[in-house]
Design a protein around this motif. Sequence first.
Motif, PDB file in Angstrom:
ATOM      1  N   VAL A  43      -7.468 -14.737  -0.397  1.00 34.48           N
ATOM      2  CA  VAL A  43      -7.288 -14.852  -1.847  1.00 34.48           C
ATOM      3  C   VAL A  43      -8.167 -15.968  -2.409  1.00 34.48           C
ATOM      4  N   VAL A  44      -8.202 -17.107  -1.729  1.00 35.45           N
ATOM      5  CA  VAL A  44      -9.019 -18.226  -2.209  1.00 35.45           C
ATOM      6  C   VAL A  44     -10.498 -17.868  -2.162  1.00 35.45           C
ATOM      7  N   GLY A  50     -15.340 -14.555  -7.138  1.00 35.01           N
ATOM      8  CA  GLY A  50     -15.167 -14.047  -8.501  1.00 35.01           C
ATOM      9  C   GLY A  50     -15.534 -15.079  -9.550  1.00 35.01           C
ATOM     10  N   TYR A  51     -15.125 -16.324  -9.340  1.00 34.55           N
ATOM     11  CA  TYR A  51     -15.463 -17.390 -10.286  1.00 34.55           C
ATOM     12  C   TYR A  51     -16.971 -17.601 -10.346  1.00 34.55           C
ATOM     13  N   SER A  52     -17.623 -17.601  -9.182  1.00 29.84           N
ATOM     14  CA  SER A  52     -19.067 -17.843  -9.175  1.00 29.84           C
ATOM     15  C   SER A  52     -19.831 -16.698  -9.838  1.00 29.84           C
ATOM     16  N   VAL A  53     -19.341 -15.482  -9.718  1.00 31.92           N
ATOM     17  CA  VAL A  53     -20.005 -14.342 -10.370  1.00 31.92           C
ATOM     18  C   VAL A  53     -19.729 -14.360 -11.870  1.00 31.92           C
TER      19      VAL A  53
END
Length: 79
Positions: A43-44, A50-53
């Motif tokens: 999950v992490v 996801g955050y970086s994209v």
Amino acid sequence: MLCPMAQRHQAPFVGFFERDALRQDRRRGRRRTVIVSLAIHGVVLGALVGYSVWHVDELWGPSVKVKVFAPAAAPAEAR
């Protein structure tokens, strides 16, 4: 009711059965810990990817203007 001789012979084996039961409990506990740990790490990792994209900033153009010159054509005599 067991005779005293039978009770005396069962006593040493009770320790083996209890030790095996504890060993199986430890195995289950370790298995659960590994599964939960892998799930949390997944999950992490997914959140970081996801955050970086999602938060990619737009790239700027160069702040200094650069002129690109093409090499001059070779003189007819050199060909």
